[in-house]
Design an enzyme around this catalytic site. Structure first.
Site, PDB file in Angstrom:
ATOM      1  CE1 TYR A 146     -26.974  18.306  37.286  1.00 29.11           C
ATOM      2  CE2 TYR A 146     -28.144  20.113  38.349  1.00 29.11           C
ATOM      3  CZ  TYR A 146     -27.275  19.047  38.417  1.00 29.11           C
ATOM      4  OH  TYR A 146     -26.702  18.705  39.603  1.00 29.11           O
ATOM      5  CE  LYS A 169     -52.990  34.154  55.254  1.00 29.67           C
ATOM      6  NZ  LYS A 169     -54.403  34.212  54.905  1.00 29.67           N
TER       7      LYS A 169
HETATM    8  C1  LIG Z   1     -54.883  35.331  54.411  1.00 29.08           C
HETATM    9  C2  LIG Z   1     -56.174  35.836  54.821  1.00 29.08           C
HETATM   10  C3  LIG Z   1     -56.463  37.209  54.811  1.00 29.08           C
HETATM   11  C4  LIG Z   1     -55.520  38.244  54.269  1.00 29.08           C
HETATM   12  O1  LIG Z   1     -55.637  38.306  52.869  1.00 29.08           O
HETATM   13  P1  LIG Z   1     -54.740  39.304  52.002  1.00 29.08           P
HETATM   14  O2  LIG Z   1     -55.207  39.132  50.616  1.00 29.08           O
HETATM   15  O3  LIG Z   1     -53.340  38.846  52.167  1.00 29.08           O
HETATM   16  O4  LIG Z   1     -54.976  40.645  52.542  1.00 29.08           O
HETATM   17  C5  LIG Z   1     -57.670  37.618  55.342  1.00 29.08           C
HETATM   18  N1  LIG Z   1     -58.559  36.731  55.819  1.00 29.08           N
HETATM   19  C6  LIG Z   1     -58.335  35.403  55.802  1.00 29.08           C
HETATM   20  C7  LIG Z   1     -59.376  34.493  56.344  1.00 29.08           C
HETATM   21  C8  LIG Z   1     -57.145  34.908  55.304  1.00 29.08           C
HETATM   22  O5  LIG Z   1     -56.926  33.597  55.285  1.00 29.08           O
END
Ligand SMILES: *Cc1c(COP(=O)(O)O)cnc(C)c1O
Length: 822
Positions: A717, A492
């Site tokens: 700035y 993702k």
């Molecule tokens: C992002 C996510 C993970 C992975 O989590 P990490 O801490 O990056 O290993 C696992 N399960 C779900 C539902 C997630 O949204």
């Protein structure tokens, strides 16, 4: 070539089935690297994470007919009517024995190189330096393992006059096996470091083990200044074996380096050899390169070269780039830049890398004449023609006189040019679009000019992604799991900022079981880039149902609202779909709760258009020890709830709850599958095992300008950066629009320049920032590391009170990603 009889004798194997005996030209250990199936012998090797036995069926269907196996569990010989199958106790040993037998047929001098660092560079340099008078066969890149060494040695043929092979070990007793395969007549010991000490009792132990490579050498080359090596050498060496050493301290060494000067960015080495003094110029100044080059100089002196000749050859040396880089090119192309050398082994590796990329349908190769292979020309280009076919190259542009006169071996439509200049003369802008282009040329063809023309021009900021580190980290997590546990990788948010299509291609190559994205569009992008793995979409919406079904994306269903609208959609369109049921066990984000189960089960029972692919839940605090009890409760609650659903179904869905931190801390709850996220990208969420992971991302920029600023002036700035002493201030080409957080302003953040940390001064601007470099040396154009191995992302996150996840995913899309592998 190896006959069946020889194979049998060398491995002492047991014949399970014997068919027509075919000549063996290729030793195969990786089912993804088949070139010429009929002439390959496959060794089914059981590693920590892969079991070659699983791929026998696939290989058979590709046409491979000869196999060495350790067992036949799960294999019915009747399914392989044409195969010859030999059973041995240990396939790796059998591979080594076959290579050792091959080695015995040659009486050429062979150099074996070992040591902690520099093996590959010394080998590559020696191949360049000695290439004038020898036809050299050498290990491809850093093939120095129990498997890499036999594959390297197998390349020796009758045209070679010198072999150079490297050997690396991580455990005691391994070197003796490699010695039998390489059987070096000349040894070279580079140095000894403290890395990878785990397998050995002590550094002495490690040195002794490495020395085993030199058992049959006539001469051993090394630097006496490594005291441990020098002492152990004296104990190890038999009287008839000679040493040939260099030293910075001991005039008694054969080659005495008594002074190192610097001149115009080069080093001047003053050496004494056979009682005469000489000066040699080398194009390096750093200690590691100087040590490597001294090994090479000593070896050349041993080979009897004149010092004047050595000097002229040293000018040919270049820093060795072990990297294969993938960058964004013009017109939607990707460029794989591999312009360091072009021999057969290197070309094969480049093509393997090209082959595993799925982002574009057209695969193009721009290749120069292939050098130093020792094969007759016709045979060589015929072989390359076949190679291109098996590696799925659709378009070939050959550059060079030799490849041009061997056109006949390549597909019609291939283009040929006598020189790089003649290729560059034509307009290139419209010649390439939406292709993956491997650019593979020998040094002398100067293909970097082609890369330069085809590259998408970027501003100085890039995020480099080490694909090898991704593989390493994946394997690290796999090693914590049972071999049958499946892995879903979270890609993702643009694969945590690292580039989803490229990372997904890599994961597909490594055969992970599932991918997960947040939104349907992210899944569509993966499908458009050739990803065929199953993909779960965590936030589906009714507007995207069409896309989900069209692109074979599988929704997560977490509420009755989304469940019912999806059922309605499937019924309206007369379709079926796999889905994923999310349960809320304490995170209180998305998911069905315990009291929803009776109604949920009822729905699932009467709607066979839904197949429950998996049932899962998410831990709220897997990385925090103080919430261990809470996590355990979540996992137990999940087991119970999942069992209730499963009990009502006629089949058994995959169940999963662990994220990266969970895999490290609660492996007992790995169930059928785990969901790997941040750990793959090199950040160990619990911080307990960070040292086991490799850094994946390095965010880099450059210094645009340097100014001298007087005490009392201000920087940037709102005049926030007060200068309290006369200072040197560097403006760097990164700002908050690149994802460089504005909270890093005014000394909160630091960047890494030439080995030192420089604090930010003044406010971070949109596209630029300023740093105080008064206490370090730097010039305009120098590289600046924002985060990476040198300055970990977790450290940067800590400075501004956030987590590495936010920094990684915050690197904006305008920052180009450059992917590389060694
Ligand atoms: C992002 C996510 C993970 C992975 O989590 P990490 O801490 O990056 O290993 C696992 N399960 C779900 C539902 C997630 O949204």
């Amino acid at each position: 070539m190896l006959s069946f009889q020889q194979l049998l004798i060398s491995t002492k194997g047991q014949v399970l089935q014997q068919r027509e005996s075919l000549p063996v030209s290729y030793l195969l250990t990786d089912s993804r690297k088949v070139v010429s199936p009929l002439y390959s012998l496959f060794f089914a090797i059981k590693g920590e994470r892969h079991d070659g036995h699983q791929f026998i069926r696939e290989l058979y269907s590709m046409g491979v007919r000869q196999f060495v196996v350790e067992h036949t569990q799960g294999l019915h010989l009747s399914a392989f009517p044409e195969a010859t199958i030999l059973q041995v106790e240990n396939s790796v040993r059998a591979l080594q024995q076959v290579a050792a037998l091959h080695r015995e047929q040659f009486t050429i001098p062979v150099m074996g190189i070992t040591g902690s660092n520099g093996k590959t560079i010394v080998k590559e340099w020696l191949a360049t330096l000695l290439g004038k008078q020898y036809n050299i066969v050498r290990s491809p890149k850093s093939y120095n393992s129990q498997i890499g060494v036999p594959l390297s040695v197998w390349q020796i043929n009758t045209t070679h006059t010198l072999g150079i092979f490297e050997a690396g070990i991580s455990r005691p007793a391994e070197m003796a096996y490699l010695e039998k395969v390489i059987k070096p007549t000349i040894g070279l010991f580079t140095n000894i470091g403290t890395a990878h000490d785990e397998g050995f009792e002590s550094s002495i132990h490690k040195v002794r083990e490495k020395l085993q490579l030199f058992t049959q050498c006539q001469t051993i080359i090394y630097c006496r200044d490594h005291q441990l090596i020098h002492e152990q050498m004296a104990l190890f060496k038999r009287p008839e074996q000679q040493t040939f050493t260099w030293s910075k301290i001991e005039a008694a060494a054969e080659v005495f380096l008594h002074e190192i000067g610097q001149e115009h960015g080069q080093s001047v080495l003053a050496i004494r050899y056979t009682n005469r003094d000489w000066q040699l110029q080398v194009p390096f100044v750093d200690d590691a390169s100087l040590e490597n080059v001294m090994h090479c100089i000593t070896a050349m002196l041993y080979f009897g070269l004149e010092v004047t000749e050595i000097q002229s050859r040293l000018r040919m040396l270049q820093p060795v780039s072990m990297r294969l880089e993938m960058k964004e090119g013009i017109n939607g192309c990707y460029l794989i830049d591999d312009t360091y050398n072009n021999d057969l082994a290197g070309l094969t590796m480049g093509l393997d890398f090209l082959n595993l990329q799925k982002q574009r349908d057209t695969k193009t190769l721009i290749v120069s004449d292939v050098l130093e292979t020792g094969l007759p020309e016709k045979e060589l280009y015929q072989h390359i023609g076949r190679l291109l076919e098996t590696k799925g190259v659709n378009r070939l542009l050959g550059i060079g006189e030799v490849i041009s006169r061997n056109k006949e071996f390549f597909a019609p439509g291939s283009e040929f040019y006598p020189t790089t200049a003649s290729f560059l003369k034509q307009p290139l802008l419209n010649k390439f679009s939406n292709e993956l282009i491997l650019i593979k040329g020998a040094r002398s063809f100067a293909f970097e000019q082609i890369v330069h023309k085809l590259l998408q021009k970027t501003h100085g900021t890039i995020l480099e992604i080490n694909l090898e580190a991704i593989s390493h980290n994946l394997n690290y997590y796999k090693s914590k799991l049972h071999s049958q546990t499946k892995i879903m990788v979270m890609v993702k948010a643009f694969a945590y900022g690292s580039g989803s299509a490229e990372i997904a291609s890599m994961l597909q190559f490594h055969r992970v079981d599932y991918l997960a994205v947040a939104y349907a569009d992210e899944g569509v992008l993966l499908r458009e880039n050739g990803i065929h793995l199953p993909i779960m979409v965590m936030n589906p919406s009714p507007q995207t149902f069409d896309k989900l079904l069209n692109y074979r994306l599988e929704p997560e269903l977490y509420s009755f609202a989304i469940l019912n609208s999806f059922i309605q959609y499937l019924q309206d369109t007369g379709q079926q779909s796999p889905v994923h049921i999310k349960l809320d066990t304490g995170m209180h984000r998305l998911g069905f709760e315990e009291q929803d189960l009776p109604q949920l089960i009822q729905q699932l029972k009467i709607h066979p258009e839904l197949t429950i692919a998996t049932i899962f839940s998410h831990l709220a605090a897997a990385d925090e020890e103080e919430y261990n009890y809470f996590s355990t409760q979540q996992m137990e609650r999940f087991r119970k709830m999942a069992a209730m659903i499963e009990g009502a179904l006629l089949y058994s869905p995959i169940k999963h709850i662990l994220n990266s931190a969970g895999i490290v801390r609660f492996p007992a709850y790995q169930l059928d599958m785990v969901r790997l996220g941040i750990g793959l990208y090199g950040v160990e969420a619990t911080n307990q095992e960070q040292a086991q992971l490799e850094t994946v991302g390095t965010l880099k920029t450059t210094i645009s300008q340097i100014k001298k600023v007087k005490a009392g002036d201000t920087i940037g700035y709102s005049r926030k950066g007060k200068v309290t002493r006369d200072s040197r201030i560097a403006t760097i080409a990164i700002g908050y629009a690149d994802g460089f957080d504005r909270r890093l302003s005014n000394g909160v953040g630091k960047v890494w320049i030439n080995g030192k940390l420089a604090p930010l001064i003044g406010n971070v601007c949109m596209d630029m920032s300023m740093v105080d470099i008064t206490d370090l040396e730097a010039e305009e154009g120098d590289e600046v590391i924002i985060f990476g191995k040198q300055y970990p992302i977790s450290e940067m996150a800590r400075q501004i009170g956030t987590i590495p996840y936010e920094i990684l995913t915050g690197v904006s899309e305008r920052v180009k990603r450059v992917f590389y592998t060694s």
